[in-house]
Design a protein around this motif. Sequence first.
Motif, PDB file in Angstrom:
ATOM      1  N   ARG A   1     -32.291  37.144  -0.276  1.00 56.72           N
ATOM      2  CA  ARG A   1     -32.161  38.587  -0.102  1.00 56.72           C
ATOM      3  C   ARG A   1     -30.853  39.102  -0.735  1.00 56.72           C
ATOM      4  O   ARG A   1     -30.824  40.197  -1.303  1.00 56.72           O
ATOM      5  CB  ARG A   1     -32.194  38.928   1.394  1.00 56.72           C
ATOM      6  N   ALA A   2     -29.814  38.308  -0.660  1.00 55.90           N
ATOM      7  CA  ALA A   2     -28.520  38.717  -1.226  1.00 55.90           C
ATOM      8  C   ALA A   2     -28.637  38.978  -2.724  1.00 55.90           C
ATOM      9  O   ALA A   2     -27.977  39.871  -3.268  1.00 55.90           O
ATOM     10  CB  ALA A   2     -27.474  37.649  -0.947  1.00 55.90           C
ATOM     11  N   VAL A   3     -29.454  38.186  -3.407  1.00 55.86           N
ATOM     12  CA  VAL A   3     -29.662  38.376  -4.851  1.00 55.86           C
ATOM     13  C   VAL A   3     -30.375  39.702  -5.102  1.00 55.86           C
ATOM     14  O   VAL A   3     -29.996  40.480  -5.983  1.00 55.86           O
ATOM     15  CB  VAL A   3     -30.484  37.209  -5.438  1.00 55.86           C
TER      16      VAL A   3
ATOM     17  N   ASN B   1     -36.651  34.026  -3.509  1.00 53.36           N
ATOM     18  CA  ASN B   1     -35.372  34.633  -3.880  1.00 53.36           C
ATOM     19  C   ASN B   1     -34.589  35.021  -2.640  1.00 53.36           C
ATOM     20  O   ASN B   1     -35.149  35.564  -1.681  1.00 53.36           O
ATOM     21  CB  ASN B   1     -35.619  35.888  -4.728  1.00 53.36           C
TER      22      ASN B   1
ATOM     23  N   PRO C   1     -32.107  40.355 -13.073  1.00 56.92           N
ATOM     24  CA  PRO C   1     -31.309  39.160 -13.374  1.00 56.92           C
ATOM     25  C   PRO C   1     -32.159  38.019 -13.926  1.00 56.92           C
ATOM     26  O   PRO C   1     -33.273  37.768 -13.434  1.00 56.92           O
ATOM     27  CB  PRO C   1     -30.717  38.782 -12.006  1.00 56.92           C
TER      28      PRO C   1
ATOM     29  N   GLU D   1     -30.449  42.327  -3.218  1.00 56.08           N
ATOM     30  CA  GLU D   1     -29.627  43.477  -2.835  1.00 56.08           C
ATOM     31  C   GLU D   1     -28.647  43.881  -3.928  1.00 56.08           C
ATOM     32  O   GLU D   1     -28.112  44.996  -3.915  1.00 56.08           O
ATOM     33  CB  GLU D   1     -28.862  43.159  -1.533  1.00 56.08           C
ATOM     34  N   GLN D   2     -28.404  43.003  -4.879  1.00 60.80           N
ATOM     35  CA  GLN D   2     -27.493  43.321  -5.976  1.00 60.80           C
ATOM     36  C   GLN D   2     -28.170  44.108  -7.103  1.00 60.80           C
ATOM     37  O   GLN D   2     -27.506  44.612  -7.999  1.00 60.80           O
ATOM     38  CB  GLN D   2     -26.898  42.027  -6.545  1.00 60.80           C
ATOM     39  N   ILE D   3     -29.508  44.213  -7.043  1.00 60.07           N
ATOM     40  CA  ILE D   3     -30.241  44.904  -8.110  1.00 60.07           C
ATOM     41  C   ILE D   3     -30.110  46.416  -7.922  1.00 60.07           C
ATOM     42  O   ILE D   3     -30.322  46.938  -6.820  1.00 60.07           O
ATOM     43  CB  ILE D   3     -31.736  44.496  -8.088  1.00 60.07           C
ATOM     44  N   SER D   4     -29.747  47.116  -8.959  1.00 56.32           N
ATOM     45  CA  SER D   4     -29.578  48.574  -8.864  1.00 56.32           C
ATOM     46  C   SER D   4     -30.933  49.269  -8.718  1.00 56.32           C
ATOM     47  O   SER D   4     -31.964  48.755  -9.170  1.00 56.32           O
ATOM     48  CB  SER D   4     -28.866  49.108 -10.116  1.00 56.32           C
TER      49      SER D   4
END
Length: 311
Positions: free
Chosen positions: A237-239, A235, A274, A241-244
């Motif tokens: 890292r940008a994906v 996965n 996600p 980092e979007q997780i709350s």
Amino acid sequence: MNETVLTVEKLGKSFKHQPIIQNISFEVKKGEIMAVLGPNGAGKSTIIRNIMGIMYPDEGSITFHNSQKNMIPRHKIGYLPEERGLYKNVKVMDILLYLADLKSYPLKKAKERAKVYLKKFGLEGKEQSSIDELSKGMGQKVQFIASILHEPELLILDEPFSGIDPVSQELFKKEIRSLANNGTAILLSSHQMNIVEEMCDRLFMIHRGRKVVYGSIEEVKKTYANFKCVIRGKNDRAVLEQISGVQRIEQNEDVSTLYLTKDIQPAKWLKNLPEYMIIQELSLDRISLHEIFIDVATDQNLLQEAGENYE
């Protein structure tokens, strides 16, 4: 409620006007295993030496069974020091009986118990061997036996698992548990956090001579150990980092470790991941006692974020 065997209250000790321990207070109850933890130089050995009467505190008190005297009856204490050391040219049985005699323990009973323990620890037939004829591991077993032979009410173990093989570790752990089950109060200092987490009922962690954590293993993990989620799968890292609710991310090849904020509800958080994430394996649990210890030792401020300031 179990009877309190040892009470350490507001203990303080300085060397050359430099505070080594300050305002140290904890209890050890009958039948419990209590861990004293901290990085090297935190003050653990100073606490133990004060309890043993090897040195005396500048401030505070140490009481045994709520006695008003600031003096511990040494014949009721067993002590396994971190720095092992037995008379090299003395026979195993002789050294065990000599040390039991120093604790005013009956000679006949000591000899009977020594035979039982030597057999239990795989040292049967070694009674007449001198200490220098034994392997290092065997010598450590003899010293452990010496610390418990006189049936102490309080047993202090300083790094008891250091330098011994896994089979011997299991023997030691089994015997320590048995002693606690039979009412011995045990104070254990160790850097092997996995064993502490497995065996101990409560812990007292110090840093720079002061308390930072005190409570049961369950309480400590609930209070200070946030959840972490380990995901195996490639996965970006940008994906992630979007997780709350993610406080910190560590990635090693295809394994991502997400350290979560304190207010996270695990079941709800997992449902909100996600759908397009690649998840081959996933585990979610609280960070380990080992990680809490590393945080304290390296000043990463996990405890500060959880509401405890140890500066």
